[in-house]
Design an enzyme around this catalytic site. Sequence first.
Site, PDB file in Angstrom:
ATOM      1  N   ASP A   3       0.737  -0.768   9.570  1.00 15.72           N
ATOM      2  CA  ASP A   3       1.375   0.231  10.325  1.00 15.72           C
ATOM      3  C   ASP A   3       2.838   0.571  10.202  1.00 15.72           C
ATOM      4  O   ASP A   3       3.379   1.776   9.902  1.00 15.72           O
ATOM      5  CB  ASP A   3       0.777   0.087  11.574  1.00 15.72           C
ATOM      6  CG  ASP A   3       0.669   1.322  12.635  1.00 15.72           C
ATOM      7  OD1 ASP A   3       1.152   2.494  11.958  1.00 15.72           O
ATOM      8  OD2 ASP A   3       0.503   1.187  13.655  1.00 15.72           O
TER       9      ASP A   3
ATOM     10  N   GLY B 145       3.112  -4.852  11.019  1.00 20.21           N
ATOM     11  CA  GLY B 145       2.338  -5.175   9.820  1.00 20.21           C
ATOM     12  C   GLY B 145       2.432  -3.559   9.039  1.00 20.21           C
ATOM     13  O   GLY B 145       3.404  -3.078   8.517  1.00 20.21           O
TER      14      GLY B 145
ATOM     15  N   THR C  42      -7.290  -7.716   9.709  1.00 21.80           N
ATOM     16  CA  THR C  42      -7.259  -9.143   9.467  1.00 21.80           C
ATOM     17  C   THR C  42      -5.806  -9.815   9.470  1.00 21.80           C
ATOM     18  O   THR C  42      -5.547 -10.905   9.321  1.00 21.80           O
ATOM     19  CB  THR C  42      -7.466  -9.298   7.758  1.00 21.80           C
ATOM     20  OG1 THR C  42      -6.527  -8.733   7.052  1.00 21.80           O
ATOM     21  CG2 THR C  42      -8.814  -8.843   7.379  1.00 21.80           C
ATOM     22  N   GLY C  43      -4.763  -8.944   9.890  1.00 24.78           N
ATOM     23  CA  GLY C  43      -3.397  -9.271  10.459  1.00 24.78           C
ATOM     24  C   GLY C  43      -3.449 -10.004  11.984  1.00 24.78           C
ATOM     25  O   GLY C  43      -4.111 -10.922  12.245  1.00 24.78           O
ATOM     26  N   VAL C  44      -2.470  -9.065  12.670  1.00 25.44           N
ATOM     27  CA  VAL C  44      -2.378  -9.427  13.899  1.00 25.44           C
ATOM     28  C   VAL C  44      -3.661  -9.462  14.763  1.00 25.44           C
ATOM     29  O   VAL C  44      -3.775 -10.052  15.555  1.00 25.44           O
ATOM     30  CB  VAL C  44      -1.572  -8.207  14.424  1.00 25.44           C
ATOM     31  CG1 VAL C  44      -1.230  -8.679  16.054  1.00 25.44           C
ATOM     32  CG2 VAL C  44       0.144  -8.448  13.687  1.00 25.44           C
ATOM     33  N   TYR C  45      -4.524  -8.578  14.443  1.00 28.83           N
ATOM     34  CA  TYR C  45      -5.821  -8.548  15.048  1.00 28.83           C
ATOM     35  C   TYR C  45      -6.771  -9.779  14.825  1.00 28.83           C
ATOM     36  O   TYR C  45      -7.863  -9.783  15.360  1.00 28.83           O
ATOM     37  CB  TYR C  45      -6.601  -7.290  14.764  1.00 28.83           C
ATOM     38  CG  TYR C  45      -6.029  -6.094  15.513  1.00 28.83           C
ATOM     39  CD1 TYR C  45      -4.931  -6.243  16.178  1.00 28.83           C
ATOM     40  CD2 TYR C  45      -6.678  -4.734  15.362  1.00 28.83           C
ATOM     41  CE1 TYR C  45      -4.339  -5.076  17.029  1.00 28.83           C
ATOM     42  CE2 TYR C  45      -5.834  -3.700  16.091  1.00 28.83           C
ATOM     43  CZ  TYR C  45      -4.988  -3.906  16.806  1.00 28.83           C
ATOM     44  OH  TYR C  45      -4.193  -2.835  17.631  1.00 28.83           O
TER      45      TYR C  45
ATOM     46  N   ILE D 240       0.618  -1.220  -0.029  1.00 24.35           N
ATOM     47  CA  ILE D 240      -0.084   0.076   0.016  1.00 24.35           C
ATOM     48  C   ILE D 240       0.828   1.319   0.013  1.00 24.35           C
ATOM     49  O   ILE D 240       0.359   2.383  -0.308  1.00 24.35           O
ATOM     50  CB  ILE D 240      -0.787   0.220   1.096  1.00 24.35           C
ATOM     51  CG1 ILE D 240      -2.130   0.981   1.021  1.00 24.35           C
ATOM     52  CG2 ILE D 240      -0.286   0.074   2.505  1.00 24.35           C
ATOM     53  CD1 ILE D 240      -3.277   0.890   1.964  1.00 24.35           C
TER      54      ILE D 240
HETATM   55  P1  ADP Z   1      -4.319  -5.272  11.983  1.00 27.31           P
HETATM   56  O1  ADP Z   1      -3.436  -5.176  13.282  1.00 27.31           O
HETATM   57  O2  ADP Z   1      -5.495  -4.302  11.807  1.00 27.31           O
HETATM   58  O3  ADP Z   1      -4.563  -6.604  11.956  1.00 27.31           O
HETATM   59  P2  ADP Z   1      -1.888  -5.655  10.239  1.00 27.31           P
HETATM   60  O4  ADP Z   1      -0.912  -4.616   9.542  1.00 27.31           O
HETATM   61  O5  ADP Z   1      -1.425  -6.893  11.119  1.00 27.31           O
HETATM   62  O6  ADP Z   1      -3.028  -4.965  11.115  1.00 27.31           O
HETATM   63  O7  ADP Z   1      -2.635  -6.566   9.068  1.00 27.31           O
HETATM   64  C1  ADP Z   1      -3.659  -5.873   8.071  1.00 27.31           C
HETATM   65  C2  ADP Z   1      -3.750  -6.306   6.581  1.00 27.31           C
HETATM   66  O8  ADP Z   1      -2.479  -5.577   6.029  1.00 27.31           O
HETATM   67  C3  ADP Z   1      -3.175  -7.647   6.695  1.00 27.31           C
HETATM   68  O9  ADP Z   1      -3.967  -8.469   5.737  1.00 27.31           O
HETATM   69  C4  ADP Z   1      -1.671  -7.776   6.127  1.00 27.31           C
HETATM   70  O10 ADP Z   1      -1.307  -8.778   5.256  1.00 27.31           O
HETATM   71  C5  ADP Z   1      -1.774  -6.378   5.270  1.00 27.31           C
HETATM   72  N1  ADP Z   1      -0.547  -5.609   5.080  1.00 27.31           N
HETATM   73  C6  ADP Z   1       0.636  -5.783   5.878  1.00 27.31           C
HETATM   74  N2  ADP Z   1       1.603  -5.209   5.273  1.00 27.31           N
HETATM   75  C7  ADP Z   1       1.069  -4.553   4.185  1.00 27.31           C
HETATM   76  C8  ADP Z   1       1.545  -3.533   3.304  1.00 27.31           C
HETATM   77  N3  ADP Z   1       2.745  -3.057   3.305  1.00 27.31           N
HETATM   78  N4  ADP Z   1       0.616  -3.044   2.151  1.00 27.31           N
HETATM   79  C9  ADP Z   1      -0.690  -3.609   2.391  1.00 27.31           C
HETATM   80  N5  ADP Z   1      -1.234  -4.508   3.356  1.00 27.31           N
HETATM   81  C10 ADP Z   1      -0.154  -4.899   4.194  1.00 27.31           C
END
Ligand code: ADP
Length: 169
Positions: A36, A34, A120-123, A13
Site C-alpha cells: 500500500d 507494505g 500475506t504480509g502484515v495481515y 508491483i
Molecule cells: P497485507 O496487510 O494485506 O498483509 P502487505 O503489504 O503487508 O499487505 O503485504 C502483502 C504482500 O505484498 C506481501 O507478500 C508483501 O511481501 C508484498 N509486497 C510488499 N511490497 C510490495 C511491492 N512493492 N510489490 C509487490 N508486492 C509487495
Amino acid sequence: MAHAIIEVYDGDITELDVDAIVNAANTSLLGGGGVDGAIHRAAGPRLLEECRSLRGCRIGEAKLTQGYDLKARYVIHTVGPVWYGGDKHEADLLARAYRNSLIVAEGAGLSSLAFPAISTGVYQFPKRQATEIAMTEVKEFLLSAKVVQKVIFCCFDAEMAQLYSEYLN
Ligand code: ADP
C-alpha cells in the site's frame, strides 16, 4: 476465457505496465505500509486525494481509482482480512477480495491486471493457503471473463514466487 494468461512475476508491483494493479489496502483507504505504501509513493499525492473521496472500503470489497504517476492506468483497492487463526471467515473474505477485484476490472473494461499476495504480509494470512485461494478464484473467474485476459501474480520474495509457481499448473 479460453486464451486468458496467468503469470507469476517476482518484483515490485509498482513497476508493472498493466491496465490495473491491485492494492492490498486497509479499510480506511488512506494508505499504510507494505505494498500500500509503495503504491501511494509511486502514484503520487493525487492518489490519496482520490482515495479520500471514496470513504473507505469494507473487507472483501474493491474500489477503482486512477493510477496517476504509475505505469498502470488504474489501481483497484481491495482489503484482505487479518488472519485471526482461521475461524473468522478469513478464507471466504480473502476469496471475496480477489473476486471483487476481478469484477471491478471486468466492469471497467480492463484486460490486464496484477495482484500482490493480499493479506500475506502484515495481515499474516498463511502463505500457502492464500496462494491456493488466489489461484482458485482467478482461474475460476477467467473461465467466464469477457474482458480480463491477463492476470499477473506479483510476488515480492522468492518463497511466494515458488508457491505461486507450484499452483500455476
Ligand atoms: P497485507 O496487510 O494485506 O498483509 P502487505 O503489504 O503487508 O499487505 O503485504 C502483502 C504482500 O505484498 C506481501 O507478500 C508483501 O511481501 C508484498 N509486497 C510488499 N511490497 C510490495 C511491492 N512493492 N510489490 C509487490 N508486492 C509487495
